[in-house]
Design a protein around this motif. Structure first.
Motif, PDB file in Angstrom:
ATOM      1  N   PRO A 272      58.028  25.062  25.838  1.00  0.00           N
ATOM      2  CA  PRO A 272      57.303  25.925  26.776  1.00  0.00           C
ATOM      3  C   PRO A 272      55.798  25.975  26.515  1.00  0.00           C
ATOM      4  N   ARG A 273      55.063  26.261  27.570  1.00  0.00           N
ATOM      5  CA  ARG A 273      53.616  26.482  27.501  1.00  0.00           C
ATOM      6  C   ARG A 273      53.364  27.980  27.609  1.00  0.00           C
ATOM      7  N   TYR A 274      52.428  28.490  26.781  1.00  0.00           N
ATOM      8  CA  TYR A 274      52.090  29.909  26.791  1.00  0.00           C
ATOM      9  C   TYR A 274      50.642  30.094  27.253  1.00  0.00           C
ATOM     10  N   SER A 275      50.429  31.153  28.019  1.00  0.00           N
ATOM     11  CA  SER A 275      49.117  31.380  28.617  1.00  0.00           C
ATOM     12  C   SER A 275      48.825  32.871  28.626  1.00  0.00           C
ATOM     13  N   ILE A 276      47.574  33.249  28.346  1.00  0.00           N
ATOM     14  CA  ILE A 276      47.200  34.666  28.255  1.00  0.00           C
ATOM     15  C   ILE A 276      45.915  34.901  29.054  1.00  0.00           C
ATOM     16  N   PRO A 277      46.015  35.113  30.372  1.00  0.00           N
ATOM     17  CA  PRO A 277      44.824  35.402  31.169  1.00  0.00           C
ATOM     18  C   PRO A 277      44.453  36.889  31.134  1.00  0.00           C
ATOM     19  N   PHE A 278      43.151  37.146  31.145  1.00  0.00           N
ATOM     20  CA  PHE A 278      42.607  38.501  31.221  1.00  0.00           C
ATOM     21  C   PHE A 278      41.795  38.595  32.505  1.00  0.00           C
ATOM     22  N   PHE A 279      42.007  39.679  33.266  1.00  0.00           N
ATOM     23  CA  PHE A 279      41.373  39.831  34.575  1.00  0.00           C
ATOM     24  C   PHE A 279      40.494  41.092  34.594  1.00  0.00           C
ATOM     25  N   PRO A 280      39.195  40.974  34.356  1.00  0.00           N
ATOM     26  CA  PRO A 280      38.325  42.143  34.491  1.00  0.00           C
ATOM     27  C   PRO A 280      38.387  42.664  35.925  1.00  0.00           C
ATOM     28  N   ARG A 281      38.392  43.953  36.081  1.00  0.00           N
ATOM     29  CA  ARG A 281      38.507  44.543  37.406  1.00  0.00           C
ATOM     30  C   ARG A 281      37.230  45.283  37.810  1.00  0.00           C
ATOM     31  N   ILE A 282      36.983  45.284  39.099  1.00  0.00           N
ATOM     32  CA  ILE A 282      35.957  46.133  39.667  1.00  0.00           C
ATOM     33  C   ILE A 282      36.647  47.376  40.236  1.00  0.00           C
ATOM     34  N   SER A 283      35.885  48.306  40.780  1.00  0.00           N
ATOM     35  CA  SER A 283      36.462  49.527  41.325  1.00  0.00           C
ATOM     36  C   SER A 283      37.418  49.187  42.457  1.00  0.00           C
ATOM     37  N   ILE A 284      38.557  49.876  42.510  1.00  0.00           N
ATOM     38  CA  ILE A 284      39.485  49.627  43.612  1.00  0.00           C
ATOM     39  C   ILE A 284      38.898  50.101  44.939  1.00  0.00           C
ATOM     40  N   ASP A 285      37.876  50.959  44.889  1.00  0.00           N
ATOM     41  CA  ASP A 285      37.223  51.434  46.109  1.00  0.00           C
ATOM     42  C   ASP A 285      36.083  50.534  46.564  1.00  0.00           C
ATOM     43  N   ALA A 286      35.722  49.539  45.755  1.00  0.00           N
ATOM     44  CA  ALA A 286      34.589  48.671  46.088  1.00  0.00           C
ATOM     45  C   ALA A 286      34.861  47.936  47.401  1.00  0.00           C
ATOM     46  N   LYS A 287      33.889  47.969  48.285  1.00  0.00           N
ATOM     47  CA  LYS A 287      33.988  47.264  49.559  1.00  0.00           C
ATOM     48  C   LYS A 287      33.051  46.063  49.500  1.00  0.00           C
ATOM     49  N   LEU A 288      33.628  44.907  49.295  1.00  0.00           N
ATOM     50  CA  LEU A 288      32.830  43.715  49.076  1.00  0.00           C
ATOM     51  C   LEU A 288      32.173  43.225  50.354  1.00  0.00           C
ATOM     52  N   SER A 289      32.625  43.760  51.502  1.00  0.00           N
ATOM     53  CA  SER A 289      31.982  43.399  52.764  1.00  0.00           C
ATOM     54  C   SER A 289      30.645  44.103  52.939  1.00  0.00           C
ATOM     55  N   GLU A 290      30.383  45.120  52.117  1.00  0.00           N
ATOM     56  CA  GLU A 290      29.104  45.832  52.152  1.00  0.00           C
ATOM     57  C   GLU A 290      28.225  45.293  51.031  1.00  0.00           C
ATOM     58  N   PRO A 291      27.138  44.614  51.363  1.00  0.00           N
ATOM     59  CA  PRO A 291      26.310  43.975  50.328  1.00  0.00           C
ATOM     60  C   PRO A 291      25.866  44.966  49.258  1.00  0.00           C
ATOM     61  N   GLY A 292      26.108  44.604  48.004  1.00  0.00           N
ATOM     62  CA  GLY A 292      25.683  45.462  46.906  1.00  0.00           C
ATOM     63  C   GLY A 292      24.284  45.140  46.445  1.00  0.00           C
ATOM     64  N   PHE A 293      23.804  43.940  46.813  1.00  0.00           N
ATOM     65  CA  PHE A 293      22.465  43.510  46.433  1.00  0.00           C
ATOM     66  C   PHE A 293      22.055  42.365  47.353  1.00  0.00           C
ATOM     67  N   LYS A 294      20.797  42.067  47.352  1.00  0.00           N
ATOM     68  CA  LYS A 294      20.293  40.947  48.137  1.00  0.00           C
ATOM     69  C   LYS A 294      20.333  39.692  47.273  1.00  0.00           C
ATOM     70  N   VAL A 295      21.042  38.675  47.741  1.00  0.00           N
ATOM     71  CA  VAL A 295      21.121  37.419  46.997  1.00  0.00           C
ATOM     72  C   VAL A 295      19.775  36.713  47.108  1.00  0.00           C
ATOM     73  N   PRO A 296      19.161  36.364  45.975  1.00  0.00           N
ATOM     74  CA  PRO A 296      17.826  35.755  46.006  1.00  0.00           C
ATOM     75  C   PRO A 296      17.814  34.417  46.756  1.00  0.00           C
ATOM     76  N   PRO A 297      16.711  34.112  47.420  1.00  0.00           N
ATOM     77  CA  PRO A 297      16.625  32.839  48.158  1.00  0.00           C
ATOM     78  C   PRO A 297      16.812  31.617  47.266  1.00  0.00           C
TER      79      PRO A 297
END
Length: 354
Positions: A272-297
């Motif tokens: 068998p192969r063993y794997s241990i992924p870790f998933f950092p989370r953001i707020s469950i209320d975060a709305k990614l459709s609302e820009p949190g910052f301006k992406v630089p040109p």
């Protein structure tokens, strides 16, 4: 359009030696690959060793003990998944696993959205089953949580943002429940006759993943986002694998790319192969459709020079990023764990036709 046929290797020690050069290498990995190996990460070697050892020992427990922790008991998608119980694109994943998270109390209260149920307590093995298991993984989650915030700060700098740019999506850190999983992928000759070698089918991750590969067996593959070619992400000793998710791609307007990946079961005779992924989370209320910052040109120019947002993928998950991140995550998870969905998320199941 650029393409990739290997995954870049970055060294944490290079940050102190030449940070400008390090950020250039990180920028290339973020914009063109979506995957990277990270060598010499600041995680104690004894902790990594213990995590690998306990991962193997958990799956050696008698089946009746593991079944006491089955995921359907938890609305939080925390607990044990039996072999073949998880689905990707409607097909069985040939793996078993235990999902864990930051230890937090149940968040949901009567009258709140159904998807608030996603945060709550773990299902831990009894201490006398595996003495030290819980302490080890709580420590690992704590260490990886701190490292993940450092990583997202570096990603922000590599994309010409301020180091704290992604903080807008985290909110109150005390309300975050980061996740991880320990996984066993049986070798092909250990599967039922006629079973596929889909350890886990093609998919995206949600925000960010830090993966500890538990042995030297092959299986993890990343899909080149331009040609669709599958590239092996072979285990390299003393590294973590980092990959970016759809949330990160979304908030950077496609500058950072989320890369589809899959796992094939090990070849016959390899065990068998063993794997241990870790998933950092953001707020469950975060709305990614609302820009949190301006992406630089300067960052947008890198995306445009690459050829825009790649569209070649075999993934179908994380399609609902117009919704709060917690809700989008629940909709993705109930497709994979339909037993949990039927018991704890009937409204969400009905909404997506399951």
């Amino acid at each position: 359009m650029s393409d990739f046929d290997s995954v870049p290797i970055l060294d944490y020690n290079d940050i102190k030696i030449n940070k400008t050069k390090f950020l250039e290498e990180l920028r290339h990995a973020i914009v063109h690959v979506g995957f990277l190996y990270w060598r010499n990460v600041p995680i104690p070697a004894d902790l990594l060793s213990s995590v690998k050892r306990f991962t193997r020992e958990f799956f050696e427990l008698p089946k009746e003990k593991k079944l006491q922790l089955e995921m359907w008991r938890s609305p939080c998608f925390l607990g044990y998944s039996n072999q073949g119980n998880e689905l990707t694109k409607g097909l069985k994943d040939n793996r078993e696993g235990l999902d864990l998270g930051t230890e937090v109390p149940a968040l949901w209260r009567e009258g709140e959205p159904e998807w608030y149920k996603i945060q709550g307590p773990n299902q831990w093995p009894e201490e006398n089953w595996l003495p030290g298991f819980r302490d080890t993984f709580e420590r690992y989650i704590e260490v990886l949580t701190g490292f993940s915030f450092e990583l997202t700060s570096l990603i922000a700098e590599a994309l010409y943002l301020t180091p704290n740019a992604f903080e807008v999506f985290y909110g109150d850190h005390s309300r975050l429940q980061h996740r991880m999983k320990i996984i066993k992928y049986p070798a092909v000759d250990e599967l039922e006759p006629g079973a596929s070698n889909q350890g886990v089918g093609p998919h995206y991750d949600g925000w960010l993943t830090l993966l500890l590969q538990g042995d030297d067996l092959p299986g993890l593959q990343a899909q080149s986002p331009h040609s669709g070619k599958w590239v092996d992400v072979t285990p390299i000793p003393d590294t973590l694998v980092v990959n970016l998710g759809k949330g990160m791609e979304h908030v950077t307007q496609g500058v950072a790319i989320a890369t589809t990946h899959q796992v094939l079961n090990p070849p016959p005779g390899r065990g068998p192969r063993y794997s241990i992924p870790f998933f950092p989370r953001i707020s469950i209320d975060a709305k990614l459709s609302e820009p949190g910052f301006k992406v630089p040109p300067e960052a947008l120019a890198l995306r445009d020079a690459r050829g825009g947002i790649p569209v070649v993928t075999d993934s179908i998950n994380y399609k609902e990023l117009d919704k709060p991140f917690g809700q989008a995550t629940v909709l993705t998870r109930i497709r994979a764990h339909q037993d949990v969905g039927r018991i704890h998320y009937p409204e969400s199941m009905k909404a997506i036709g399951l």
